[in-house]
Design an enzyme around this catalytic site. Structure first.
Site, mmCIF file in Angstrom:
data_model
loop_
_atom_site.group_PDB
_atom_site.id
_atom_site.type_symbol
_atom_site.label_atom_id
_atom_site.label_comp_id
_atom_site.label_asym_id
_atom_site.label_seq_id
_atom_site.Cartn_x
_atom_site.Cartn_y
_atom_site.Cartn_z
ATOM 1 N N ASP A 34 -5.545 9.158 10.412
ATOM 2 C CA ASP A 34 -5.000 7.823 10.183
ATOM 3 C C ASP A 34 -5.302 6.969 11.417
ATOM 4 O OD1 ASP A 34 -2.627 6.858 7.933
ATOM 5 O OD2 ASP A 34 -3.099 5.529 9.611
ATOM 6 N N HIS A 150 1.910 -6.484 -8.294
ATOM 7 C CA HIS A 150 2.029 -5.382 -7.332
ATOM 8 C C HIS A 150 3.064 -5.734 -6.273
ATOM 9 C CE1 HIS A 150 -1.790 -3.981 -9.070
ATOM 10 N NE2 HIS A 150 -1.455 -2.801 -8.580
ATOM 11 N N HIS A 151 3.416 -4.725 -5.485
ATOM 12 C CA HIS A 151 4.380 -4.861 -4.388
ATOM 13 C C HIS A 151 3.891 -5.857 -3.321
ATOM 14 C CE1 HIS A 151 1.726 -2.274 -1.935
ATOM 15 N NE2 HIS A 151 1.477 -1.688 -3.097
ATOM 16 N N LYS A 154 0.794 -5.148 -0.746
ATOM 17 C CA LYS A 154 -0.605 -4.954 -1.155
ATOM 18 C C LYS A 154 -1.489 -6.027 -0.533
ATOM 19 C CE LYS A 154 -3.595 -4.163 -5.157
ATOM 20 N NZ LYS A 154 -4.295 -3.024 -4.550
ATOM 21 N N THR A 161 -7.959 -2.585 -10.160
ATOM 22 C CA THR A 161 -7.786 -2.243 -11.582
ATOM 23 C C THR A 161 -8.006 -3.480 -12.454
ATOM 24 O OG1 THR A 161 -6.175 -0.606 -10.908
ATOM 25 C CG2 THR A 161 -6.135 -1.244 -13.229
#
Ligand SMILES: NC(=O)c1ccc[n+]([C@@H]2O[C@H](COP(=O)([O-])OP(=O)(O)OC[C@H]3O[C@@H](n4cnc5c(N)ncnc54)[C@H](O)[C@@H]3O)[C@@H](O)[C@H]2O)c1
Length: 257
Positions: A34, A150-151, A154, A161
């Site tokens: 990460d 979306h949240h 994002k 999609t």
């Protein structure tokens, strides 16, 4: 045993992918990377998070069969190029690539490694895409709108999609303009409207609306939890581990059942 490395290991998706991997005896997490949080321990495997900057070194020492990437577009392109150069197959879940980034990634993959690239690993979403193709063929003169939600964390919009849905609709409808949101005074033309909502903790909703004289059809998918994406990504990792070089879709993974 299939050895797996994960980039974005401490992110929302990376965390779930790592949990999902631990459910299977034939899959082993060998590395987690990460951009932040190096040195943390990933449970339940006990693997220590490595800094993203040493990806090639980590791949050389842990020799994974597959790298699963859920990061951000700019990082994913670099991760994919590094893994492909080292012969590591790929599952790419990251979204928001520009055409240029996609071409760079595809160029690195083709002829070298096998990769599943999908903006959505949910099984239901892959059925949703199939239904869209059918509906768009049958409803050629209907107005089409794509609405996704979306949240609020994002980063990319519209979602990968939604853009995959737009590509499918464009194929069925022929020449059509894509309009992102609307403002001002203008009549609707031969167009597909695309709308992105960002709010709260919405996991991912996609609706495609086909409206014609006196009726409308809505095809809708709602993800309740990211686990649907994580289990699909792990399934894709098992699929791609033994594949010959090439770029595969989630539809290929699902058909291989
Ligand atoms: N394909 C799918 O089914 C699917 C499902 C959900 C989300 N996504 C996409 O996956 C991506 C990640 O989503 P998320 O919700 O987990 O985001 P997130 O922000 O929670 O996690 C991303 C992680 O990547 C790390 N990162 C950044 N640069 C890196 C690098 N160079 N190397 C390694 N790690 C790096 C970040 O520190 C963070 O921990 C987004 O593009 C999102 O749209 C895809």
């Amino acid at each position: 045993m299939i050895k797996v490395a994960v980039t974005g290991a401490l992110g929302r998706m990376g965390t779930l992918v790592i949990q999902e991997l631990s459910k299977f005896d034939d899959l082993q997490l060998v590395a987690g990377l990460d951009a932040v949080g190096a040195g943390k321990t990933l449970q339940p495997s006990g693997v220590i998070v490595s800094d993203a900057s040493v990806l090639q070194k980590v791949l050389a020492s842990t020799k994974p069969d597959v790298l699963i990437d859920f990061t951000v577009a700019s990082a994913a392109v670099e991760n994919v190029c590094s893994a492909a150069e080292m012969g590591v197959n790929l599952v790419v879940g990251t979204t928001g690539f520009s055409q240029e980034q996609l071409s760079k990634m595809k160029g690195a993959i083709e002829g070298n490694v096998a990769a599943v690239i999908s903006p959505n690993f949910g099984v239901g979403v892959n059925v949703f895409w199939k239904l869209l193709a059918e509906a768009a063929k049958a409803l050629k003169d209907y107005d089409i709108e794509v609405i996704e939600a979306h949240h609020n964390q994002k980063k990319d919009a519209p979602s990968g999609t939604a853009m995959a849905a737009v590509d499918i609709l464009k194929k069925a409808q022929g020449e059509v303009e894509i309009i992102h949101g609307r403002e001002g005074i203008r009549l609707r033309g031969k167009e597909i409207g695309v709308h992105a909502v960002r709010a709260g903790d919405i996991v991912g909703d996609h609706t495609v609306l086909f409206a014609g004289p006196g009726e409308r059809l809505e095809i809708k998918h709602q993800a309740h939890s990211r686990t649907a994406f994580a289990s699909g990504a792990v399934r894709a990792a098992r699929y791609v581990a033994k594949k010959s070089p090439g770029i595969y879709s989630m539809a290929d993974v699902l058909e291989s059942r």
